[in-house]
Design a protein around this motif. Structure first.
Motif, PDB file in Angstrom:
ATOM      1  N   GLY A   1       0.781  -1.226   0.000  1.00  0.00           N
ATOM      2  CA  GLY A   1       0.000   0.000   0.000  1.00  0.00           C
ATOM      3  C   GLY A   1       0.812   1.273   0.000  1.00  0.00           C
ATOM      4  O   GLY A   1       0.248   2.368  -0.093  1.00  0.00           O
ATOM      5  N   GLU A   2       2.135   1.182   0.148  1.00  0.00           N
ATOM      6  CA  GLU A   2       2.975   2.374   0.140  1.00  0.00           C
ATOM      7  C   GLU A   2       3.678   2.513  -1.210  1.00  0.00           C
ATOM      8  O   GLU A   2       3.992   1.524  -1.862  1.00  0.00           O
ATOM      9  N   GLU A   3       3.938   3.746  -1.599  1.00  0.00           N
ATOM     10  CA  GLU A   3       4.556   4.016  -2.899  1.00  0.00           C
ATOM     11  C   GLU A   3       5.992   3.490  -2.925  1.00  0.00           C
ATOM     12  O   GLU A   3       6.729   3.590  -1.942  1.00  0.00           O
ATOM     13  N   ILE A   4       6.377   2.931  -4.063  1.00  0.00           N
ATOM     14  CA  ILE A   4       7.704   2.332  -4.224  1.00  0.00           C
ATOM     15  C   ILE A   4       8.562   3.227  -5.108  1.00  0.00           C
ATOM     16  O   ILE A   4       8.127   3.665  -6.174  1.00  0.00           O
ATOM     17  N   SER A   5       9.773   3.504  -4.635  1.00  0.00           N
ATOM     18  CA  SER A   5      10.757   4.249  -5.422  1.00  0.00           C
ATOM     19  C   SER A   5      12.043   3.427  -5.497  1.00  0.00           C
ATOM     20  O   SER A   5      12.184   2.415  -4.817  1.00  0.00           O
ATOM     21  N   THR A   6      12.983   3.862  -6.317  1.00  0.00           N
ATOM     22  CA  THR A   6      14.258   3.159  -6.441  1.00  0.00           C
ATOM     23  C   THR A   6      15.333   3.955  -5.706  1.00  0.00           C
ATOM     24  O   THR A   6      15.493   5.164  -5.930  1.00  0.00           O
ATOM     25  N   TYR A   7      16.082   3.271  -4.817  1.00  0.00           N
ATOM     26  CA  TYR A   7      17.144   3.905  -4.038  1.00  0.00           C
ATOM     27  C   TYR A   7      18.470   3.223  -4.369  1.00  0.00           C
ATOM     28  O   TYR A   7      18.526   1.985  -4.468  1.00  0.00           O
ATOM     29  N   ASN A   8      19.535   4.002  -4.533  1.00  0.00           N
ATOM     30  CA  ASN A   8      20.866   3.469  -4.802  1.00  0.00           C
ATOM     31  C   ASN A   8      21.591   3.247  -3.480  1.00  0.00           C
ATOM     32  O   ASN A   8      21.805   4.187  -2.712  1.00  0.00           O
ATOM     33  N   VAL A   9      21.930   1.973  -3.205  1.00  0.00           N
ATOM     34  CA  VAL A   9      22.592   1.612  -1.950  1.00  0.00           C
ATOM     35  C   VAL A   9      23.993   1.096  -2.278  1.00  0.00           C
ATOM     36  O   VAL A   9      24.157   0.216  -3.133  1.00  0.00           O
ATOM     37  N   ARG A  10      25.020   1.630  -1.603  1.00  0.00           N
ATOM     38  CA  ARG A  10      26.399   1.218  -1.849  1.00  0.00           C
ATOM     39  C   ARG A  10      26.731   0.003  -0.988  1.00  0.00           C
ATOM     40  O   ARG A  10      26.524  -0.001   0.216  1.00  0.00           O
ATOM     41  N   LEU A  11      27.251  -1.062  -1.639  1.00  0.00           N
ATOM     42  CA  LEU A  11      27.633  -2.283  -0.940  1.00  0.00           C
ATOM     43  C   LEU A  11      29.051  -2.158  -0.398  1.00  0.00           C
ATOM     44  O   LEU A  11      29.794  -1.233  -0.744  1.00  0.00           O
ATOM     45  N   GLY A  12      29.436  -3.121   0.439  1.00  0.00           N
ATOM     46  CA  GLY A  12      30.762  -3.108   1.047  1.00  0.00           C
ATOM     47  C   GLY A  12      31.880  -3.223   0.035  1.00  0.00           C
ATOM     48  O   GLY A  12      33.001  -2.742   0.274  1.00  0.00           O
ATOM     49  N   ASP A  13      31.620  -3.877  -1.117  1.00  0.00           N
ATOM     50  CA  ASP A  13      32.664  -4.037  -2.127  1.00  0.00           C
ATOM     51  C   ASP A  13      32.710  -2.863  -3.114  1.00  0.00           C
ATOM     52  O   ASP A  13      33.402  -2.923  -4.129  1.00  0.00           O
ATOM     53  N   GLY A  14      31.936  -1.812  -2.824  1.00  0.00           N
ATOM     54  CA  GLY A  14      31.971  -0.623  -3.666  1.00  0.00           C
ATOM     55  C   GLY A  14      30.882  -0.567  -4.718  1.00  0.00           C
ATOM     56  O   GLY A  14      30.646   0.484  -5.312  1.00  0.00           O
ATOM     57  N   ARG A  15      30.192  -1.671  -4.966  1.00  0.00           N
ATOM     58  CA  ARG A  15      29.125  -1.646  -5.956  1.00  0.00           C
ATOM     59  C   ARG A  15      27.965  -0.776  -5.470  1.00  0.00           C
ATOM     60  O   ARG A  15      27.691  -0.700  -4.276  1.00  0.00           O
ATOM     61  N   VAL A  16      27.267  -0.159  -6.419  1.00  0.00           N
ATOM     62  CA  VAL A  16      26.063   0.602  -6.104  1.00  0.00           C
ATOM     63  C   VAL A  16      24.873  -0.169  -6.669  1.00  0.00           C
ATOM     64  O   VAL A  16      24.813  -0.426  -7.868  1.00  0.00           O
ATOM     65  N   LEU A  17      23.951  -0.521  -5.798  1.00  0.00           N
ATOM     66  CA  LEU A  17      22.846  -1.394  -6.189  1.00  0.00           C
ATOM     67  C   LEU A  17      21.532  -0.609  -6.195  1.00  0.00           C
ATOM     68  O   LEU A  17      21.167  -0.005  -5.181  1.00  0.00           O
ATOM     69  N   PRO A  18      20.802  -0.571  -7.323  1.00  0.00           N
ATOM     70  CA  PRO A  18      19.476   0.066  -7.327  1.00  0.00           C
ATOM     71  C   PRO A  18      18.454  -0.866  -6.670  1.00  0.00           C
ATOM     72  O   PRO A  18      18.260  -1.991  -7.117  1.00  0.00           O
ATOM     73  N   VAL A  19      17.805  -0.398  -5.637  1.00  0.00           N
ATOM     74  CA  VAL A  19      16.879  -1.245  -4.876  1.00  0.00           C
ATOM     75  C   VAL A  19      15.499  -0.595  -4.846  1.00  0.00           C
ATOM     76  O   VAL A  19      15.353   0.523  -4.347  1.00  0.00           O
TER      77      VAL A  19
END
Length: 737
Positions: free
Chosen positions: A46-64
C-alpha cells in the motif's frame, strides 16, 4: 513467477509485481523467490515504491526498489551481507521445520519445541546449529570445488545465526504463551537425562516417599547441588552467541537456588495439593497446551479444533471475520466451509489444513475425497452463479431471441394492418428523398412481390414515376431498404463511405416524417423497433467477452440500444422489452459456454471472471450490463469458487508428483540449497518431529474440519461476540435480498 532469460517477474501475495534481473545478483528462480519473500516482509503493502541506490561493502552501487530509504538499506543488510544472509536463512529453516506449504509456517516455536528443548537441556538447539554450520560448510566446499554455489557466509556465521534465531523465537513465544511455556518446560524437564538418578540422590534410598521424613537441610543441600549442575548445563547449551560464560554462571546460580528451595516448598505444597486436589494438574496442563498433546485430550476432533483456533489466532482471524465471510458467501448463493470462511489471507491456517492432506494416510485420503467432490461440483456451482445474474430468466439466449422475434411478428400483424392500408400523398421533399433510389425500390418490390402483390404494384408505379400517392406499407418497405443501405455504407472496412451513409440517413429521415404522420403507424413502427433493439441486445451480450470486442465499444453499443428503447417506448405508448436485460441474457450464455468448455476442476475460466480490478474487461462488461452491485456479487462468488478449486487441486496429492508431495509435507520443498544427502537426513528428522505433533487421525480430522460444507466447527477465537459454532444451516438458509 515468469522467467525470461536472466529476468524474473514475481507476483506477490498482496498483488504487487516485482521485476528482478541479474543486476540484482539473482542467480536462479529459487534465489529470485527468496529475494521477493524478504523484500515483501520489509516493504509494507500500500505504500509508494521508489528506487534507491545503496552502496555495498565491495563498492558496488545497487538500485533497490523500496518504500523508503531505510527499507532499502535494511533489505541490503539482510540480503547482501554474510551475517544478514545467515540470520535470514536460519529464520527460514526454523519456519520450514513446522507444518507449512510453499514457505508458509504455523510459527517458529511451539509447545513441542519447548518440551523437547527442556528434555535435552538445550542439546537440540546445539544440534540444529551444528547442522546449519555443516550445510554452510558443505556448500562453501562445493563452491571451491566448482560443483555448486556457496552459502554466502561462513559455517561460524551459520552456527551463531541458528542459535540466535531459536533464542529469539523461544523468547517471543514464551511471552505470548506463558502458561504453555511453563507446561512445556515441566513436561520436558521430567524426561531430561539423569533425572531419575538425580532424584534418588536427592531423596535417598527411601525414594520420594521418605522425603518428608529426612533432614530438611541435607535434602536441600543435595537438591541445590543437582539444580546448580542442571542449571549451568542448560544455561550453556541455551546461551546466546557471545554470552556463553555469563549464561552458564547465571544458570548455575538460579538452578542452585531453585533446587535448594524445592524440598522446602514441597512440604508446604503437599498440604496445598491435598486441599486443592492434585488430580486437577493434568487438566490445567491440558488447557495450557491447548490440547496439543494427544495423551491429555481424548477427543481427536476437539484437539484439532484447538489446533485450528491457535493457528487462526496467529493469522489474526476473528469470529467477526468468520461471520462476515460466511454471510457474504451465503449472499452469493454459496454454501461455505471453513477454508472458504477464513479467506485467502489466512496463510497459516490454510497451510495447516492443506498440509494435513499431503502426508500419506487418512489425511491424504480425506483431501483426495474433498478434491474430487469440489472438482465434480465446481462447474455446476459456477454456472449457477452465472444464472443468478438473470434472476427468473432461465431461457437460453437463442430461445429468448426467438421469443422476441415471434412476439414482434405477432404484434406487427396486429398493429400494422390498418395503418398500412392508408394512402400517403407524396410531397416534393419525399420525392427528392426517393430520387435515385431505384436499387432500393427494386429490392423492396422483390421482397413484397410474393406475399404482398398490391405493395409490389405500388412500388413499381412509384419507380416508373407514374404515382402521386402510395400505400404506407409500400413507402415503409422502401424506407427500410434505404435505411439498411445507409447502415451498410457506414460499416468499417474497405467499402466504408461515411458520406454516402449520411446521405442515406437524411433520405430515410425525410420519409420517416411522412410515415409518422400516418394515423396508427407511429405506435406500430415504434413497437417493432423496440423489439428489434432487444434482439440486437442479445447479440451484443453474446459477443461481449470475445477477445476482439473492446469493452468501450460494447458499452457504447449498449447505450445506443437503450436510447432506441426509450424513444420506441415513447412512440409505442406501451412498455417494451429491456435491451439491457436482453444483453444480460446473451452475456450470461457466453459465460456459461466458457465455463462449460473447461475441463473438470479447472479454475482458469474463473480467473478472468473473478478479476475485480477496474481495468479488467470482464468487470467493465459486467457492470455495464448488470450494474455494480450484481457484478460485485457475481465476481465475489466466482472468486470463492476459484480459490476453492485451486485449494482442492493442491490438496489432492494423488494428482501431483509424489516426491514433491512428500517434500512439501516434510517442510522441505522450499529449503534453500540443501545437499541431497543432508536433505534426506533432515527430512527424516522432520518426519519424526511431525509424527509427534500430528497423528494420522489428527490429519484426517483437520482436513474434515476445514472442508465440511455448511457446518462450522466450534471456534472460540476471542472476546469479540459469541463463539462461531455448530451447524451453519440456520445461517445458510436465511433469505438474502
Amino acid at each position: 513467477m515468469a522467467e525470461e532469460g536472466r529476468k524474473w517477474r514475481i507476483t506477490l501475495e498482496d498483488g504487487r509485481v516485482l521485476d528482478l534481473n541479474a543486476d540484482q545478483s539473482i542467480r536462479d528462480a529459487r534465489s529470485a523467490r527468496e529475494y521477493a519473500q524478504r523484500w515483501a516482509a520489509i516493504n509494507p503493502a500500500g505504500e509508494e515504491i521508489s528506487t534507491y541506490n545503496v552502496r555495498l561493502g565491495d563498492g558496488r552501487v545497487l538500485p533497490v526498489p523500496a518504500t523508503s530509504e531505510e527499507a532499502a538499506a535494511r533489505f541490503v543488510e539482510e540480503v547482501y551481507t554474510p551475517t544478514g544472509r545467515a540470520v535470514s536463512d536460519a529464520q527460514n529453516r526454523l519456519s520450514n521445520a513446522h507444518l507449512g506449504i510453499d514457505g508458509e509456517s504455523t510459527g517458529q516455536w511451539d509447545f513441542i519445541d519447548q518440551a523437547s528443548n527442556a528434555a535435552t537441556l538445550g542439546l537440540t538447539r546445539q544440534t540444529n546449529a551444528g547442522i546449519a554450520a555443516g550445510i554452510a560448510g558443505l556448500q562453501n566446499l562445493g563452491e571451491r570445488l566448482g560443483i555448486g554455489e556457496g552459502a554466502g557466509y561462513s559455517a561460524g556465521d551459520a552456527y551463531n545465526a541458528s542459535r540466535a534465531a531459536e533464542n529469539i523465537a523461544q523468547s517471543e513465544w514464551e511471552r505470548a504463551n506463558p502458561a504453555q511455556a511453563i507446561g512445556g518446560g515441566l513436561l520436558g524437564g521430567a524426561g531430561a537425562p539423569g533425572v531419575a538418578a538425580a532424584g534418588k540422590f536427592v531423596t535417598g534410598a527411601r525414594g520420594a516417599g521418605g522425603l518428608l521424613s529426612q533432614s530438611l537441610g541435607g535434602v536441600a543441600a543435595r537438591s541445590g547441588a543437582v539444580g546448580a549442575g542442571y542449571g549451568a548445563t542448560q544455561g550453556l547449551l541455551n546461551s546466546a552467541p557471545g554470552d556463553e560464560v555469563g549464561s552458564t554462571v547465571r544458570g548455575g546460580i538460579v538452578g542452585g537456588v531453585v533446587g535448594g528451595a524445592v524440598p522446602i516448598a514441597a512440604r508446604g505444597a503437599t498440604a496445598a495439593a491435598r486441599f486443592t486436589g492434585a488430580d486437577q494438574i493434568p487438566a490445567v496442563l491440558n488447557r495450557a497446551t491447548g490440547g496439543r498433546i494427544p495423551m491429555l485430550n481424548g477427543s481427536v476432533e476437539r484437539r484439532n479444533i484447538s489446533r485450528l483456533v491457535e493457528t487462526m489466532r496467529q493469522d489474526g482471524i476473528s469470529e467477526d471475520q468468520i461471520r462476515e465471510n460466511v454471510a457474504e458467501a451465503v449472499r452469493r448463493g454459496i454454501t461455505p466451509n471453513l477454508l472458504d470462511a477464513i479467506g485467502p489471507n489466512a496463510t497459516r491456517t490454510r497451510a495447516l489444513i492443506v498440509g494435513a492432506a499431503q502426508a500419506p494416510g487418512r489425511g491424504m485420503t480425506a483431501g483426495a475425497q474433498y478434491a474430487n467432490e469440489v472438482r465434480g461440483s465446481l462447474q455446476d456451482e459456477a454456472v449457477g452463479q452465472a444464472y443468478r445474474l438473470t434472476p427468473g430468466e432461465t431461457r437460453t439466449a437463442a430461445a429468448y431471441s426467438d421469443d422476441l422475434g415471434r412476439t414482434n411478428r405477432q404484434l406487427a400483424d396486429e398493429l400494422y394492418a390498418e395503418p398500412y392500408r392508408e394512402r400517403v400523398s407524396l410531397t416534393d421533399e419525399s420525392r427528392r428523398a426517393l430520387d435515385g433510389m431505384g436499387p432500393q425500390m427494386n429490392a423492396a418490390r422483390q421482397e413484397s412481390s410474393f406475399r404482398f402483390p398490391d405493395q409490389a404494384q405500388d412500388i413499381g408505379a412509384l419507380a416508373n414515376g407514374g404515382a402521386d400517392d402510395v400505400s404506407a406499407a409500400a413507402l415503409d418497405r422502401i424506407n427500410r431498404q434505404i435505411g439498411q443501405a445507409g447502415r451498410n455504407a457506414g460499416l468499417p472496412g474497405d467499402n466504408q463511405n461515411l458520406g454516402l451513409a449520411a446521405d442515406y440517413g437524411a433520405r430515410s429521415g425525410a420519409l420517416n416524417e411522412v410515415l409518422d404522420n400516418v394515423p396508427g403507424l407511429l405506435p406500430a413502427r415504434s413497437t417493432y423497433r423496440g423489439y428489434a433493439a432487444a434482439q440486437e441486445g442479445v447479440e451484443e451480450g453474446l459477443g461481449a467477452l470475445r477477445p476482439q470486442t473492446r469493452p468501450a465499444d460494447y458499452i457504447d453499443n449498449l447505450d445506443t440500444l437503450q436510447r432506441t428503447e426509450a424513444a420506441s417506448e415513447m412512440g409505442a405508448g406501451i412498455p417494451l422489452p429491456s435491451t439491457r436485460e436482453a444483453a444480460g441474457v446473451g452475456l450470461r450464455d457466453t459465460i456459461v459456454q466458457q465455463l462449460g468448455g473447461a475441463r473438470e476442476g479447472a479454475v482458469g475460466p474463473l480467473n478472468n471472471l473473478a478479476g475485480r480490478a477496474e481495468s479488467n474487461n470482464a468487470r467493465q462488461v459486467l457492470e455495464a450490463t448488470y450494474g455494480p452491485e450484481a457484478a460485485d456479487l457475481f465476481q465475489g462468488g466466482m472468486g470463492i469458487l476459484r480459490d476453492r478449486g485451486a485449494m482442492a487441486n493442491f490438496m489432492d496429492s494423488t494428482r501431483g508428483s509424489p516426491t514433491a508431495g512428500r517434500l512439501t509435507a516434510g517442510g522441505m520443498a522450499d529449503a534453500p540449497g540443501i545437499p541431497a544427502t543432508l536433505q534426506a537426513a533432515m527430512g527424516l528428522l522432520s518426519k519424526i518431529r511431525r509424527g509427534v505433533t500430528l497423528t494420522d487421525a489428527d490429519r484426517e480430522a483437520i482436513v474434515q474440519l476445514g472442508t465440511r460444507f455448511g457446518q462450522m466447527p466450534p471456534l472460540n477465537l476471542g472476546p469479540r461476540g459469541a463463539p462461531v459454532s455448530g451447524p451453519a444451516a440456520p445461517i445458510l438458509s436465511q433469505q438474502v435480498e
